[in-house]
Design an enzyme around this catalytic site. Structure first.
Site, PDB file in Angstrom:
ATOM      1  N   HIS A 224       0.870  -1.191   0.000  1.00 52.25           N
ATOM      2  CA  HIS A 224       0.000   0.000   0.000  1.00 52.25           C
ATOM      3  C   HIS A 224       0.909   1.244   0.000  1.00 52.25           C
ATOM      4  O   HIS A 224       1.742   1.391  -0.877  1.00 52.25           O
ATOM      5  CB  HIS A 224      -0.923  -0.114   1.221  1.00 52.25           C
ATOM      6  CG  HIS A 224      -2.055   0.854   1.271  1.00 52.25           C
ATOM      7  ND1 HIS A 224      -2.343   1.745   0.280  1.00 52.25           N
ATOM      8  CD2 HIS A 224      -3.000   1.073   2.243  1.00 52.25           C
ATOM      9  CE1 HIS A 224      -3.407   2.460   0.620  1.00 52.25           C
ATOM     10  NE2 HIS A 224      -3.834   2.083   1.825  1.00 52.25           N
ATOM     11  N   HIS A 266      -2.364  -2.272  -9.473  1.00 51.98           N
ATOM     12  CA  HIS A 266      -3.347  -1.714  -8.548  1.00 51.98           C
ATOM     13  C   HIS A 266      -4.592  -2.599  -8.583  1.00 51.98           C
ATOM     14  O   HIS A 266      -5.015  -3.014  -9.654  1.00 51.98           O
ATOM     15  CB  HIS A 266      -3.702  -0.273  -8.958  1.00 51.98           C
ATOM     16  CG  HIS A 266      -4.442   0.473  -7.909  1.00 51.98           C
ATOM     17  ND1 HIS A 266      -5.790   0.324  -7.714  1.00 51.98           N
ATOM     18  CD2 HIS A 266      -4.014   1.347  -6.970  1.00 51.98           C
ATOM     19  CE1 HIS A 266      -6.169   1.090  -6.713  1.00 51.98           C
ATOM     20  NE2 HIS A 266      -5.097   1.720  -6.235  1.00 51.98           N
ATOM     21  N   ASP A 319       2.392   5.872  -6.464  1.00 48.00           N
ATOM     22  CA  ASP A 319       3.625   5.792  -5.690  1.00 48.00           C
ATOM     23  C   ASP A 319       4.879   5.786  -6.556  1.00 48.00           C
ATOM     24  O   ASP A 319       5.969   6.100  -6.064  1.00 48.00           O
ATOM     25  CB  ASP A 319       3.614   4.542  -4.798  1.00 48.00           C
ATOM     26  CG  ASP A 319       2.687   4.722  -3.613  1.00 48.00           C
ATOM     27  OD1 ASP A 319       2.500   5.871  -3.180  1.00 48.00           O
ATOM     28  OD2 ASP A 319       2.140   3.717  -3.132  1.00 48.00           O
TER      29      ASP A 319
HETATM   30  N1  ACO Z   1       5.099  -6.427  -9.958  1.00 48.64           N
HETATM   31  C1  ACO Z   1       5.050  -7.590 -10.613  1.00 48.64           C
HETATM   32  N2  ACO Z   1       3.900  -8.257 -10.818  1.00 48.64           N
HETATM   33  C2  ACO Z   1       2.774  -7.723 -10.358  1.00 48.64           C
HETATM   34  C3  ACO Z   1       2.758  -6.500  -9.672  1.00 48.64           C
HETATM   35  C4  ACO Z   1       3.985  -5.846  -9.496  1.00 48.64           C
HETATM   36  N3  ACO Z   1       4.038  -4.673  -8.849  1.00 48.64           N
HETATM   37  N4  ACO Z   1       1.490  -6.191  -9.317  1.00 48.64           N
HETATM   38  C5  ACO Z   1       0.721  -7.194  -9.776  1.00 48.64           C
HETATM   39  N5  ACO Z   1       1.481  -8.118 -10.403  1.00 48.64           N
HETATM   40  C6  ACO Z   1       1.036  -9.310 -11.057  1.00 48.64           C
HETATM   41  C7  ACO Z   1       0.922 -10.466 -10.090  1.00 48.64           C
HETATM   42  O1  ACO Z   1       2.099 -11.204 -10.001  1.00 48.64           O
HETATM   43  C8  ACO Z   1      -0.192 -11.250 -10.729  1.00 48.64           C
HETATM   44  O2  ACO Z   1       0.342 -11.912 -11.853  1.00 48.64           O
HETATM   45  P1  ACO Z   1      -0.206 -13.347 -12.298  1.00 48.64           P
HETATM   46  O3  ACO Z   1      -1.655 -13.139 -12.617  1.00 48.64           O
HETATM   47  O4  ACO Z   1       0.655 -13.695 -13.445  1.00 48.64           O
HETATM   48  O5  ACO Z   1      -0.012 -14.194 -11.062  1.00 48.64           O
HETATM   49  C9  ACO Z   1      -1.129 -10.177 -11.263  1.00 48.64           C
HETATM   50  O6  ACO Z   1      -0.296  -9.063 -11.523  1.00 48.64           O
HETATM   51  C10 ACO Z   1      -2.238  -9.779 -10.292  1.00 48.64           C
HETATM   52  O7  ACO Z   1      -1.649  -9.473  -9.029  1.00 48.64           O
HETATM   53  P2  ACO Z   1      -2.397  -9.581  -7.644  1.00 48.64           P
HETATM   54  O8  ACO Z   1      -1.403  -9.589  -6.549  1.00 48.64           O
HETATM   55  O9  ACO Z   1      -3.399 -10.688  -7.672  1.00 48.64           O
HETATM   56  O10 ACO Z   1      -3.224  -8.237  -7.660  1.00 48.64           O
HETATM   57  P3  ACO Z   1      -3.740  -7.480  -6.397  1.00 48.64           P
HETATM   58  O11 ACO Z   1      -4.920  -6.732  -6.849  1.00 48.64           O
HETATM   59  O12 ACO Z   1      -3.909  -8.355  -5.215  1.00 48.64           O
HETATM   60  O13 ACO Z   1      -2.494  -6.525  -6.092  1.00 48.64           O
HETATM   61  C11 ACO Z   1      -1.156  -4.729  -5.567  1.00 48.64           C
HETATM   62  C12 ACO Z   1      -2.519  -5.151  -6.102  1.00 48.64           C
HETATM   63  C13 ACO Z   1      -0.959  -5.280  -4.169  1.00 48.64           C
HETATM   64  C14 ACO Z   1      -1.134  -3.198  -5.500  1.00 48.64           C
HETATM   65  C15 ACO Z   1      -0.048  -5.239  -6.528  1.00 48.64           C
HETATM   66  O14 ACO Z   1      -0.221  -4.694  -7.799  1.00 48.64           O
HETATM   67  C16 ACO Z   1       1.350  -4.948  -5.986  1.00 48.64           C
HETATM   68  O15 ACO Z   1       1.872  -5.708  -5.175  1.00 48.64           O
HETATM   69  N6  ACO Z   1       1.972  -3.820  -6.430  1.00 48.64           N
HETATM   70  C17 ACO Z   1       3.255  -3.413  -5.878  1.00 48.64           C
HETATM   71  C18 ACO Z   1       3.035  -2.624  -4.597  1.00 48.64           C
HETATM   72  C19 ACO Z   1       2.517  -1.258  -4.852  1.00 48.64           C
HETATM   73  O16 ACO Z   1       2.958  -0.557  -5.736  1.00 48.64           O
HETATM   74  N7  ACO Z   1       1.552  -0.833  -4.008  1.00 48.64           N
HETATM   75  C20 ACO Z   1       0.966   0.507  -4.096  1.00 48.64           C
HETATM   76  C21 ACO Z   1      -0.485   0.392  -4.391  1.00 48.64           C
HETATM   77  S1  ACO Z   1      -1.201   1.962  -4.796  1.00 48.64           S
HETATM   78  C22 ACO Z   1      -1.153   2.865  -3.388  1.00 48.64           C
HETATM   79  O17 ACO Z   1      -1.182   2.378  -2.296  1.00 48.64           O
HETATM   80  C23 ACO Z   1      -1.063   4.338  -3.574  1.00 48.64           C
END
Ligand code: ACO
Length: 376
Positions: A224, A266, A319
């Site tokens: 987050h 996201h 971010d």
């Molecule tokens: N890097 C690499 N792969 C990613 C990323 C990432 N940052 N984000 C999502 N994916 C991939 C996952 O590996 C998954 O791939 P798959 O389908 O091949 O397994 C797919 O995208 C879906 O990911 P989930 O984790 O199921 O998506 P979720 O909705 O739960 O995650 C999250 C959202 C937690 C924000 C995720 O995108 C992430 O971890 N991002 C990095 C952390 C980040 O930047 N957080 C800030 C959020 S915005 C904010 O707070 C202002």
């Protein structure tokens, strides 16, 4: 009895009705009290958008003046808070110090005011917290690093005074404008984990401070708000490891190891752009010259972005640009997520007031997967 559908992580679940904000992904818009947040960021100051977030409409000029005066008057921290900050262990994260102080501030409220969960009382207390957030954030950092206190300067506006306390010198107008815009971009964002946490806590008729403490704990996590700090660390790591020429390989290696690239993806936007990231990206070239490594960091930024789009179809979230913008503004990295919390305070307060104004206790059910029928 049939179980309702189970959605891991509550994905796609409507958790509450609200009139504060909405992520309209279809129109690539963040709707805040009826306005497009990006239009607000282009044309209004953070304090105006904070007023809108809290009270549901944009202020008249006299209302804005009164609101900004109040933020100025309440900006100083009570002396006890400085003493508390001096007691905190120096290895503590600034977010944890902020959370601790928020908890302590509850104890300084009049008990009847603290317990008053009317929306009016939430807004009263909330404006006080918002006013104190800049000094709280800057002085939490300074106390942990053994630096002298910095006092709010009443001659400065909210964002200018905040940035001044973060970097310790008078910021120039361009820096203030960019910083102000990042605060506006962070102000409110529908139902992220931290806002949900705040509303869940508020729904027990617990007080505003408790809800903010819970939200702070949620926001710290790297999935987050903690992502903005992780972004800066990653860009600097790539710089150390060979710079933009090595950036593609760095991303590919991390993806191959199944690691996440912070600042991308996201839950709501999924594979669509986050309007805040698109907007904030525009400010990067103008700031790149502020640090010797700025131009190279900007090149790394571009390579990582392109590789993530090509390899994963993922776009940056807010971010990602913020991690670099704050670095170029000379803000210490451990302050990035605490700044996010300070900016988000307005949104969180609005949500707690809305929850208290029309409350229903949050109490979901589970999909039980454990054993049954065991005997002790
Ligand atoms: N890097 C690499 N792969 C990613 C990323 C990432 N940052 N984000 C999502 N994916 C991939 C996952 O590996 C998954 O791939 P798959 O389908 O091949 O397994 C797919 O995208 C879906 O990911 P989930 O984790 O199921 O998506 P979720 O909705 O739960 O995650 C999250 C959202 C937690 C924000 C995720 O995108 C992430 O971890 N991002 C990095 C952390 C980040 O930047 N957080 C800030 C959020 S915005 C904010 O707070 C202002």
């Amino acid at each position: 009895m049939t179980q309702p559908a189970y959605s891991p992580g509550l994905e796609g679940v409507i958790a509450t009705a609200t009139s504060i904000s909405y992520l309209d992904t279809e129109h690539e818009q963040i709707v805040l009290r009826g306005y497009d947040l990006m239009e607000l960021a282009r044309s209004k100051r953070y304090t105006e958008v904070a007023y809108l977030t809290l009270y549901g409409r944009l202020p008249e000029a006299s209302e804005l003046r009164a609101f900004e005066d109040r933020l100025r008057q309440e900006a100083e921290l009570p002396e006890e808070v400085y003493r508390l900050l001096d007691l905190l262990p120096s290895r503590m994260h600034v977010m944890d110090a902020q959370r601790t102080v928020l908890s302590y501030l509850a104890g300084l409220e009049d008990p009847a005011e603290l317990q008053d969960t009317s929306p009016e009382a939430d807004l009263r207390k909330g404006v006080r917290v918002l006013a104190r957030m800049p000094a709280l954030t800057a002085n939490a950092y300074r106390a942990l690093r053994g630096l002298p206190r910095v006092r709010p300067d009443p001659s400065l506006g909210f964002s200018e005074g905040f940035l001044y306390m973060l970097v310790g010198t008078r910021p120039d107008p361009e820096a203030v404008r960019v910083f102000d815009v990042t605060l506006t971009c962070y102000i409110e964002h529908e139902m992220p984990n931290s806002t949900f946490a705040a509303r869940v806590i508020a729904s027990t008729l617990s007080d505003l401070y408790g809800a903010l403490v819970g939200a702070a704990a949620s926001l710290k996590g790297p999935l987050h708000g903690g992502a903005n700090e992780a972004v800066a660390h990653m860009l600097l790591e790539i710089l150390e490891a060979g710079g933009s020429a090595r950036a593609e390989q760095y991303v590919l290696d991390r993806l191959r190891r199944g690691e996440r690239i912070m600042g991308f993806g996201h839950r709501v936007y999924m594979r669509r752009p986050d309007p805040r990231a698109v907007f904030l990206r525009e400010a990067l070239p103008g700031l790149a010259g502020r640090r010797p490594e700025g131009e190279e960091l900007l090149r790394i930024y571009g390579v990582v972005e392109a590789v993530m789009r090509r390899e994963k179809g993922l776009h940056p979230n807010a971010d990602y640009p913020v991690g670099l913008l704050y670095y170029l503004l000379g803000i210490p990295i451990e302050l990035y997520t605490p700044i996010f919390l300070a900016a988000r305070t307005a949104g969180l307060v609005a949500h707690v007031a809305e929850q208290h104004g029309d409350n229903r206790l949050f109490r979901p059910r589970v999909l039980y997967q454990g054993p049954r029928g065991l005997r002790p």
